[in-house]
Each structure stands twice: as C-alpha cells, then as structure tokens.
Design a protein around this motif. Structure first.
Motif, PDB file in Angstrom:
ATOM      1  N   GLN A 118       0.838  -1.185   0.000  1.00  0.00           N
ATOM      2  CA  GLN A 118       0.000   0.000   0.000  1.00  0.00           C
ATOM      3  C   GLN A 118       0.881   1.245   0.000  1.00  0.00           C
ATOM      4  OE1 GLN A 118      -2.190  -0.485   3.661  1.00  0.00           O
ATOM      5  NE2 GLN A 118      -0.383  -0.196   4.940  1.00  0.00           N
ATOM      6  N   SER A 119       0.279   2.387  -0.164  1.00  0.00           N
ATOM      7  CA  SER A 119       1.039   3.636  -0.105  1.00  0.00           C
ATOM      8  C   SER A 119       1.608   3.816   1.300  1.00  0.00           C
ATOM      9  CB  SER A 119       0.127   4.822  -0.437  1.00  0.00           C
ATOM     10  OG  SER A 119       0.776   6.051  -0.126  1.00  0.00           O
ATOM     11  N   PRO A 120       2.861   4.266   1.407  1.00  0.00           N
ATOM     12  CA  PRO A 120       3.426   4.478   2.741  1.00  0.00           C
ATOM     13  C   PRO A 120       2.881   5.732   3.425  1.00  0.00           C
ATOM     14  CG  PRO A 120       4.995   5.146   1.072  1.00  0.00           C
ATOM     15  CD  PRO A 120       3.844   4.517   0.343  1.00  0.00           C
ATOM     16  N   PHE A 121       2.234   6.599   2.665  1.00  0.00           N
ATOM     17  CA  PHE A 121       1.743   7.861   3.227  1.00  0.00           C
ATOM     18  C   PHE A 121       0.331   7.651   3.776  1.00  0.00           C
ATOM     19  CE2 PHE A 121       4.796   8.943  -0.139  1.00  0.00           C
ATOM     20  CZ  PHE A 121       5.761   9.563   0.653  1.00  0.00           C
ATOM     21  N   GLN A 122       0.291   7.108   4.994  1.00  0.00           N
ATOM     22  CA  GLN A 122      -0.966   6.712   5.614  1.00  0.00           C
ATOM     23  C   GLN A 122      -1.457   7.706   6.665  1.00  0.00           C
ATOM     24  OE1 GLN A 122      -2.818   3.911   4.743  1.00  0.00           O
ATOM     25  NE2 GLN A 122      -1.366   3.749   3.051  1.00  0.00           N
ATOM     26  N   GLY A 123      -0.731   8.790   6.872  1.00  0.00           N
ATOM     27  CA  GLY A 123      -1.146   9.764   7.870  1.00  0.00           C
ATOM     28  C   GLY A 123      -0.174  10.916   7.935  1.00  0.00           C
ATOM     29  N   ALA A 124      -0.526  11.939   8.701  1.00  0.00           N
ATOM     30  CA  ALA A 124       0.306  13.138   8.802  1.00  0.00           C
ATOM     31  C   ALA A 124       1.740  12.837   9.238  1.00  0.00           C
ATOM     32  CB  ALA A 124      -0.349  14.136   9.755  1.00  0.00           C
ATOM     33  N   PRO A 125       1.965  11.962  10.229  1.00  0.00           N
ATOM     34  CA  PRO A 125       3.356  11.709  10.631  1.00  0.00           C
ATOM     35  C   PRO A 125       4.231  11.197   9.499  1.00  0.00           C
ATOM     36  CG  PRO A 125       1.843  10.875  12.292  1.00  0.00           C
ATOM     37  CD  PRO A 125       1.009  11.264  11.110  1.00  0.00           C
ATOM     38  N   THR A 126       3.668  10.392   8.600  1.00  0.00           N
ATOM     39  CA  THR A 126       4.477   9.840   7.513  1.00  0.00           C
ATOM     40  C   THR A 126       4.869  10.926   6.518  1.00  0.00           C
ATOM     41  OG1 THR A 126       2.519   9.236   6.207  1.00  0.00           O
ATOM     42  CG2 THR A 126       3.352   7.611   7.764  1.00  0.00           C
TER      43      THR A 126
END
Length: 436
Positions: A68-76
C-alpha cells in the motif's frame, strides 16, 4: 556455533523475504534493534547482515501485490519532509564527506520505515511487528535486570556493542520506552501464565534501566510512571504498588548509584552536566548562524571554539532537541517536533476511538501505551543524543497503521487469519489488500 546460528537465521529469513517481504521487515527490525550479530565473535559480527536483509526486503517489495502507499497519515508525510530537509542540511553542512556515514545510516532507517508502512497492511502483521520490536529490547532488558540483581547494582548495564543503544544511558531510555509496549502486548494475551511472564519481564526491564546508572533514564521512568498513575482508574492501588517497589528495591542500590543520582540536583557542580549545557549553547548558535544547521553532526572543533561559553571541548549534545537543532537548524527542529506531536495525537485518537467496539480495543490499548512510551522518549531524550534511534519510528509505524485500520473499519472486510496461516506460502493465506 553462535555465528553459524545467527547467519543461518539471517540467510533463511532473507530468502523468505523475497516471497513474503513483510516477514523480512520483522527480520530487519530484529537485526536493527537487538543487534544479535554483536553478541557473536566471528564472521557474524562483521558481516553486513542488515544490508542482506534490506536488499531482500526491497526486492520482495518490488514484486509483491500486497503493498500500500506508505503515506498513511500526517506523521508519515512529515517524516518524508524531514528526510528531505535532513539531506539538504547534510549537503549544505560543514563536513559533507565526514558526515556521509551518519546520513547513510539514518536514511536507510527511514527507507525501511517507509517500506514497513507499505507492507504491514493487516492487524496481525501490525501486532507481529509490535512483538518483534518490543521483545528485541525486552529480552536484553530481562538479562540486564537479572545482572543488576545478581551484582546488587554494583555494575552498570550496557546495550549491544556498536549499536544505537550501546551506551548505558541510551540503553536505559530504550528499555523504559519498551515497558509500555510490553503492557500493550500483555493486554492482548489470554493465558494467565503468559501475562505473568510479561509482568516479570517488565519489572526486570525497569530494574535494568535503574541499574544503568542513567540520570536521564530515571527522569524518564518517573515521567512515564506519573502519566500511568494519572490515567489509571485505580490510582490509590497503583500508587501504593509504586511506593512499595521503590521502598523495596532502591535501598539495595549501592552508594555509587545514589551519588550519581544526586548530581541531578547539583548539575552546576557536575562537569559532565555543564559540558552538556555548553553543547546546547553551541547547537543554538549554530542554528542561529547557519540556516541549514551544521549537517548530520555539529560536533566540530570549529563550532565549539567559536560558540562555546564554558569550554571549547567538543561534546555530544546529549539531547534529541539540541542535536536536531544544531544539525538541521530551526526548520529541521520544527519538522522533528511536528513528527512526534502528530504521532502522539494519532495515538490519542486511537486511545479514544478504539474503545467504540470490541474489535478495535487492541488499537485503543496500543494508542494509550504508545503515548506513554513517547512521553518517556520526550523526557529522557531531552538528555540523550539519540534522535535517529529506530524504536520511536517503529512506534510511529504502529500508530499510523493502526489508525488507518480503524478508520477504514478493516475488521468488517479483513479476512481473519492466524499468524501461522500468514507465514504460510500458500497464496490464499495472504490477506486481501489493495495493490498500489
């Protein structure tokens, strides 16, 4: 024999990672945090075991559908921006060539962090990742706790040689951060004897942290204990238990331990403490006068001779905040603080929303204990130079992925499989996930 066992595990695990790269992430986590090869004496000690695992994981990730995309939330997203800024800071720094090994090490950690975000797309994978991350340190902590008890605290406890936590102070903070994660895992166990076993490991980790003679570690464990007490529904019982443990254990520590702890109150008379303050001043001045900071390290004679107040001796920052400030300037520090602030808030979101239904209670437990662990990192890290240590980033991975799991109500569509089935090479055992 020890070398052969370690290398066999690494090579077999690396081969498996080509087909099941998420298993390779677990292997990478074990190698990077526990550093088992550093407890060998032959070929395993010097072998590039982390590189072998990383290459296998990356190859497996390229060919797997289940990512899946690694950009799963603000911290990433913030971590990605910080990695870019860190690279710019390194290139614009005082000693680009000399700082390359440190940049290379940190950027590999960040790369594998993003790979973990891509591959851990199932509840059981997240929990397995938590187990490996936690036990990689907890088992060393249990060993250190037993050593402290057997030697009556007369010798310091140290971490794995040539690792992020080789120093006694760093090892203490790592163990302190591990204790809340152990409690999270304990809450997921059904067996009474297994829960008692985890309790014993938690106690031994706390004893090992105290036996490290780390003043920053003592402050961190005090802050974490205070937060746990504040959130507890049984404040009186927990408070009495804490006082009992303090009354029973601390009197047995030798006078050398007490002498070191007393310097917390008399820091102005302690040369080590004043050296840290001087390093903090230098870091502040470097950030003020160099927009991109000093690079991957501001510990250079040039900066200390120019900005040092109490001395011109080059010393470590002994603070995650001033280390980042001196290394990457004010922009870097802002991004770094935002990374952990958003992670803490995401953990708080999990703690609140995970209570909504029984299927997500594990996520609520994770969020609560992740917050406690991050408080320990924030307090203890104020006095230690370990801003790039793997463990906090692994906690961020757990929190971000668990929040995404709750937000998309994955328990309604996710196939229920056991960890044994997930380790199987049969395709049908792989959980459904959308390829990106």
């Amino acid at each position: 024999m020890r070398d052969l066992i370690i290398l066999s595990i690494i090579l077999i695990g690396a081969a498996v990672a080509l087909w099941r790269p998420w298993i390779g992430i677990l292997l990478w986590t074990w190698v990077s945090i526990m550093n088992p090869h550093r407890y060998a004496w032959g070929i395993a000690y010097t072998s590039p075991v982390a590189a072998i695992v990383a290459v296998s994981v990356l190859i497996g990730t390229l060919f797997t559908k289940y990512r899946q995309s690694p950009f799963q939330g603000a911290p990433t997203i913030i971590l990605f921006l910080f990695a870019i800024w860190m690279t710019i800071s390194w290139l614009a720094g005082y000693d680009t060539a000399g700082d390359y090994p440190q940049w290379d090490k940190v950027i590999k950690i960040y790369l594998m962090t993003f790979v973990a975000l891509m591959l851990l797309n199932h509840k059981q994978k997240i929990i397995a990742f938590a187990w490996v991350t936690t036990l990689s340190l907890a088992l060393l902590g249990a060993k250190g706790g037993l050593f402290t008890l057997l030697t009556a605290g007369n010798y310091r406890v140290w971490g794995p040689p040539e690792s992020f936590v080789a120093d006694n102070n760093h090892f203490a903070l790592a163990l302190i951060m591990t204790i809340p994660l152990l409690h999270f895992l304990q809450l997921q166990l059904l067996s009474v004897w297994q829960r008692h076993a985890v309790t014993a490991i938690m106690v031994l980790c706390a004893i090992a942290a105290i036996g490290s003679y780390s003043r920053g570690g003592l402050l961190a464990i005090a802050a974490m204990t205070a937060l746990l007490w504040w959130r507890s529904e049984r404040k009186l019982l927990l408070g009495m238990l804490i006082m009992l443990m303090v009354a029973v254990f601390l009197p047995f520590m030798p006078e050398t331990w007490w002498e070191r702890m007393r310097t917390i109150q008399t820091y102005e008379q302690d040369a080590s403490a004043m050296g840290r303050i001087n390093a903090w001043i230098v870091g502040w001045e470097v950030a003020k006068n160099h927009f991109f900071g000093g690079g991957m390290s501001y510990q250079h004679p040039y900066f200390f001779s120019m900005y040092g107040v109490y001395e011109d001796i080059v010393r470590a920052a002994h603070s995650i905040y001033f280390q980042i400030l001196g290394n990457h300037g004010f922009v870097g520090l802002i991004l770094y603080l935002l990374l952990w602030l958003t992670t803490y808030r995401s953990a708080g979101w999990l703690r609140k929303h995970g209570k909504a239904q029984p299927q997500t209670q594990w996520a609520s437990d994770l969020g609560a204990m992740a917050q406690v662990s991050l408080v320990g990192f924030a307090v203890g890290g104020a006095f230690l130079s370990m801003p790039y240590f793997d463990l906090p980033y692994n906690i961020m991975v757990m929190v971000v992925l668990a929040r995404k799991w709750v937000e998309k109500r994955a328990w309604e569509t996710e196939k229920e499989v056991t960890l044994r089935e997930m380790l199987s090479f049969r395709r049908k055992a792989e959980p459904a996930a959308r390829a990106t």
